[in-house]
Write a protein that holds these residues in place. Structure first.
Motif, mmCIF file in Angstrom:
data_model
loop_
_atom_site.group_PDB
_atom_site.id
_atom_site.type_symbol
_atom_site.label_atom_id
_atom_site.label_comp_id
_atom_site.label_asym_id
_atom_site.label_seq_id
_atom_site.Cartn_x
_atom_site.Cartn_y
_atom_site.Cartn_z
ATOM 1 N N LEU A 148 -4.412 -10.539 6.465
ATOM 2 C CA LEU A 148 -3.055 -10.476 6.488
ATOM 3 C C LEU A 148 -2.450 -10.503 7.834
ATOM 4 C CD1 LEU A 148 -2.899 -7.482 3.739
ATOM 5 C CD2 LEU A 148 -2.993 -9.914 3.386
ATOM 6 N N ARG A 149 -1.256 -11.070 7.826
ATOM 7 C CA ARG A 149 -0.483 -10.968 8.788
ATOM 8 C C ARG A 149 0.178 -9.697 9.158
ATOM 9 N NH1 ARG A 149 -0.050 -14.937 12.950
ATOM 10 N NH2 ARG A 149 0.387 -17.007 12.179
ATOM 11 N N SER A 150 -0.361 -8.825 10.107
ATOM 12 C CA SER A 150 -0.261 -7.609 10.025
ATOM 13 C C SER A 150 0.449 -7.019 11.501
ATOM 14 C CB SER A 150 -1.463 -6.792 9.669
ATOM 15 O OG SER A 150 -2.478 -7.169 10.482
ATOM 16 N N ALA A 151 1.100 -8.094 12.387
ATOM 17 C CA ALA A 151 1.401 -7.789 13.667
ATOM 18 C C ALA A 151 2.725 -6.482 13.422
ATOM 19 C CB ALA A 151 2.067 -8.990 14.188
ATOM 20 N N ARG A 156 -6.683 -3.114 10.969
ATOM 21 C CA ARG A 156 -7.520 -1.938 10.851
ATOM 22 C C ARG A 156 -6.522 -0.877 10.833
ATOM 23 N NH1 ARG A 156 -12.724 -2.740 10.020
ATOM 24 N NH2 ARG A 156 -13.579 -4.469 10.992
ATOM 25 N N LEU A 157 -5.439 -1.042 11.506
ATOM 26 C CA LEU A 157 -4.376 -0.028 11.652
ATOM 27 C C LEU A 157 -3.412 -0.351 10.642
ATOM 28 C CD1 LEU A 157 -2.762 2.264 12.938
ATOM 29 C CD2 LEU A 157 -1.769 0.815 14.379
ATOM 30 N N GLY A 158 -3.132 -1.523 10.062
ATOM 31 C CA GLY A 158 -2.295 -1.827 8.903
ATOM 32 C C GLY A 158 -3.049 -1.299 7.666
ATOM 33 N N TRP A 163 -3.085 2.652 3.415
ATOM 34 C CA TRP A 163 -3.636 3.882 2.678
ATOM 35 C C TRP A 163 -2.971 5.181 2.741
ATOM 36 C CZ3 TRP A 163 -5.557 8.632 4.279
ATOM 37 C CH2 TRP A 163 -6.363 9.219 3.355
ATOM 38 N N LEU A 164 -2.379 5.452 3.880
ATOM 39 C CA LEU A 164 -1.468 6.594 3.808
ATOM 40 C C LEU A 164 -0.237 6.640 3.013
ATOM 41 C CD1 LEU A 164 -0.974 9.264 5.528
ATOM 42 C CD2 LEU A 164 0.226 8.153 7.177
ATOM 43 N N MET A 165 0.289 5.508 2.876
ATOM 44 C CA MET A 165 1.482 5.195 2.106
ATOM 45 C C MET A 165 1.237 5.588 0.613
ATOM 46 S SD MET A 165 3.879 5.006 4.062
ATOM 47 C CE MET A 165 5.205 4.454 2.904
ATOM 48 N N THR A 166 0.127 5.118 0.258
ATOM 49 C CA THR A 166 -0.591 5.369 -1.151
ATOM 50 C C THR A 166 -0.630 6.903 -1.474
ATOM 51 O OG1 THR A 166 -2.927 5.263 -0.760
ATOM 52 C CG2 THR A 166 -1.755 3.285 -1.369
ATOM 53 N N LYS A 167 -0.569 7.632 -0.448
ATOM 54 C CA LYS A 167 -1.046 9.180 -0.483
ATOM 55 C C LYS A 167 0.468 10.013 -0.349
ATOM 56 C CE LYS A 167 -5.310 8.526 -0.910
ATOM 57 N NZ LYS A 167 -6.007 8.562 -2.036
ATOM 58 N N LEU A 168 1.279 9.247 0.227
ATOM 59 C CA LEU A 168 2.585 9.772 0.572
ATOM 60 C C LEU A 168 3.688 9.662 -0.780
ATOM 61 C CD1 LEU A 168 3.185 9.023 4.255
ATOM 62 C CD2 LEU A 168 2.361 11.239 2.987
ATOM 63 N N GLY A 169 3.423 8.955 -1.533
ATOM 64 C CA GLY A 169 3.965 8.830 -2.842
ATOM 65 C C GLY A 169 3.333 8.137 -3.918
ATOM 66 N N ARG A 170 3.818 7.721 -5.042
ATOM 67 C CA ARG A 170 3.343 6.854 -6.148
ATOM 68 C C ARG A 170 2.691 5.575 -5.484
ATOM 69 N NH1 ARG A 170 6.745 4.688 -9.226
ATOM 70 N NH2 ARG A 170 5.575 4.572 -11.035
ATOM 71 N N ARG A 228 -8.252 -3.597 2.608
ATOM 72 C CA ARG A 228 -9.736 -3.089 2.311
ATOM 73 C C ARG A 228 -10.679 -4.291 2.003
ATOM 74 N NH1 ARG A 228 -13.742 -2.565 -0.720
ATOM 75 N NH2 ARG A 228 -12.611 -3.518 -2.285
ATOM 76 N N SER A 229 -10.032 -5.058 0.932
ATOM 77 C CA SER A 229 -11.206 -6.214 0.540
ATOM 78 C C SER A 229 -11.233 -7.287 1.599
ATOM 79 C CB SER A 229 -10.469 -6.842 -0.836
ATOM 80 O OG SER A 229 -11.360 -7.533 -1.538
ATOM 81 N N THR A 230 -10.050 -7.742 2.356
ATOM 82 C CA THR A 230 -10.340 -8.575 3.156
ATOM 83 C C THR A 230 -11.281 -8.369 4.440
ATOM 84 O OG1 THR A 230 -8.227 -7.839 4.084
ATOM 85 C CG2 THR A 230 -8.179 -9.972 2.749
ATOM 86 N N LEU A 231 -11.129 -6.912 4.872
ATOM 87 C CA LEU A 231 -11.811 -6.419 5.803
ATOM 88 C C LEU A 231 -13.384 -6.248 5.388
ATOM 89 C CD1 LEU A 231 -9.661 -3.543 7.381
ATOM 90 C CD2 LEU A 231 -10.620 -5.424 8.563
#
Length: 311
Positions: A148-151, A156-158, A163-170, A228-231
């Motif tokens: 993914l374009r993640s600049a 890995r940080l992206g 992952w953190l955003m999935t834990k902070l809300g729905r 996760r899947s691309t890594l």
């Protein structure tokens, strides 16, 4: 040859196929003239209507064409309560759908059997190949989502942020407000996809005609799983295990998927050819302006003639 890109091709059929768990997928089928059988797999949020022009090109060459909308998008239902969110918490069901559909398709259609896939569909195709769930005679990956374009974060940080955003809300909530990526207003969406205004407007026309097929931004769960899947696909030995001949098409200025990841994958695959365009191409290479689109189709034709010749 000009075709009506806003009409189902004459002789083609729109139908439905049920996955092993009973989930209905919307399908496209167009019998061919004996050249072989081609399965087209679209990207995230895609619908097969966008590719009727490419289908016509391959059909005139004699290919039988089939395609389907991935579960959770297009005409294949949704995986969350919000019909405009492209949600998926796990890509594994898509691999299962592809493997089951491929097995049935290959058994009832004439060979050679080839897959042409775009973006997320390219990632899922390569993952299914690495997992030995499908065995086409050849595969073409168009702007495949291999990173993914993640600049400015990097993958890995992206991945950790998603992952953190999935834990902070729905987890199924939309990751951003509109468009294929954050920070780009809808009025600039065309620039992410294609330089060809008319082809871009075809997609908008189909979504006005069939609003039920439209999907908007991905969910945070989809973003996390995409990382996760691309890594995971980059793990040592996975790409090296793929035996099928593969053509990869990429655009250096793609702002949705990482062209560097595509180049790295091409170098690791045992039997791969890579073609890269520059600033003249955005993400949707098969729906680009004619110079790019025609060159891409010619590249695909030559590759399939060499690696999946008519029987």
């Amino acid at each position: 040859m000009t075709i009506n890109r806003r009409a189902v091709p004459a002789g083609a059929n729109i139908g439905s196929w049920r996955a092993a768990d009973g989930w209905p997928l919307r399908t496209f089928a167009w019998d061919g003239g004996g050249r072989g059988s081609l399965l087209f797999l679209g990207g995230r949020g895609d619908v097969f209507e966008k590719y009727y022009e490419a289908f016509d090109h391959w059909h005139r060459a004699g290919w039988g064409i089939e395609s389907f909308d991935w579960r959770g998008q297009g005409g294949s239902g949704r995986l969350s309560d919000d019909p405009l969110v492209g949600h998926a918490s796990d890509f594994a069901p898509w691999i299962e759908d592809l493997a089951a559909f491929y097995t049935q398709w290959a058994a009832r259609t004439p060979g050679p059997h080839v897959i042409v896939s775009h973006s997320m569909g390219g990632h899922l195709t390569l993952r299914a190949l690495a997992e030995r769930r499908i065995a086409p005679d050849a595969a073409v990956l168009v702007a495949p989502m291999l990173g993914l374009r993640s600049a400015p974060f990097g993958p890995r940080l992206g991945a950790k942020i998603a992952w953190l955003m999935t834990k902070l809300g729905r987890p199924e909530r939309q990751a951003w407000k509109s468009n294929e990526r954050p920070g780009v207003p809808m009025k600039k969406r065309q620039s992410l996809l294609t330089h060809d205004v008319a082809r871009y407007e075809d997609e908008l026309w189909w979504k006005r005609e069939k609003p039920e097929i439209a999907v908007g931004p991905p969910s945070w769960a989809w973003v996390a799983e995409a990382y996760r899947s691309t890594l995971a696909l980059q793990a040592p030995g996975r790409l090296e295990s793929v035996a099928a001949p593969i053509l990869l098409l990429a655009a250096d200025h793609d702002r949705l998927v990482d062209p560097a990841a595509i180049g790295q994958a091409a170098a690791r695959l045992p039997d791969a050819k890579l073609r890269v365009w520059g600033a003249e191409s955005a993400h949707e290479i098969l729906r680009e302006a004619d110079p790019v689109r025609d060159a891409a189709l010619a590249e695909i034709d030559a590759f399939l003639d060499a690696r999946a010749p008519a029987r």
